[in-house]
Write an enzyme that holds these catalytic residues in place. Sequence first.
Site, short mmCIF file in Angstrom:
data_model
loop_
_atom_site.label_atom_id
_atom_site.label_comp_id
_atom_site.label_asym_id
_atom_site.label_seq_id
_atom_site.Cartn_x
_atom_site.Cartn_y
_atom_site.Cartn_z
CB THR A 186 -0.89 0.03 1.25
OG1 THR A 186 -1.57 1.28 1.35
CG2 THR A 186 -0.06 -0.16 2.51
CB CYS A 199 -2.24 4.54 -6.03
SG CYS A 199 -3.70 3.58 -5.63
CB THR A 200 -0.82 -1.05 -6.17
OG1 THR A 200 0.15 -0.99 -5.13
CG2 THR A 200 -0.60 -2.32 -6.98
#
Length: 229
Positions: free
Chosen positions: A83, A196-197
């Site tokens: 995260t 952000c992935t």
Amino acid sequence: MQTIGLVGGLSWESSAVYYQQLNQGVEERLGGLSSARTVMASVDFAEVTALQQQERWDDVAEILSAAARGVEAGGADFLLLCTTTFHLVADRVAEAVGIPVLHLADVVADACKAQGLDTVGFLGTTFAMSRSFFTDRLAAHGLTVHVPDARHHDTLNAVIYDELVHGKVLDTSRRTVVSMIDDLWDAGAGGVILGCTELELLVHQADADIPVFPCTQLHVAAALDRALG
């Protein structure tokens, strides 16, 4: 090979990307039937997001620390938080375990510096863009960090939470995010960090005119270097 610990569920889409890329990376590096040694604890995204919105960071820290302790007990040699947003409590998680935490901002900053950059753009959730916990860590490495104008934050947040975390990848949203990257370039950014992935599902290097730094891919590569080193 060392065992890689993962605290996931933030979101499960993000965790799936981490797991897939770690195993693909081991196979590419070692060949044959090789796969990554991992231990993952997956938390409830809805629970920790609600606590985040209520600014109950002590509770968030305890949930992620408990997950990290479980990962350590499972045999992990070091730990990744899957995260960006919840890296706000990364230092507290690190204090809760006896194994190293591979901090995402340190990994990304090293990658930017390796390309000779001193000014970068940062895209992420509204929370990650409006608070300084992540950008300050980048700045500690000598980077100047730009984020989109505040009027774009809600739009980007909606793309992440209403679309990407549910696996929806829309061309209209890609064009919107690329326009934000162009604005960051105009502001002086020599590259852009996808903080952000889920954004890595939407934007790729071919979409941008400046270097793109995908946080998850860089985090995974650093973890593989450590695990196989």
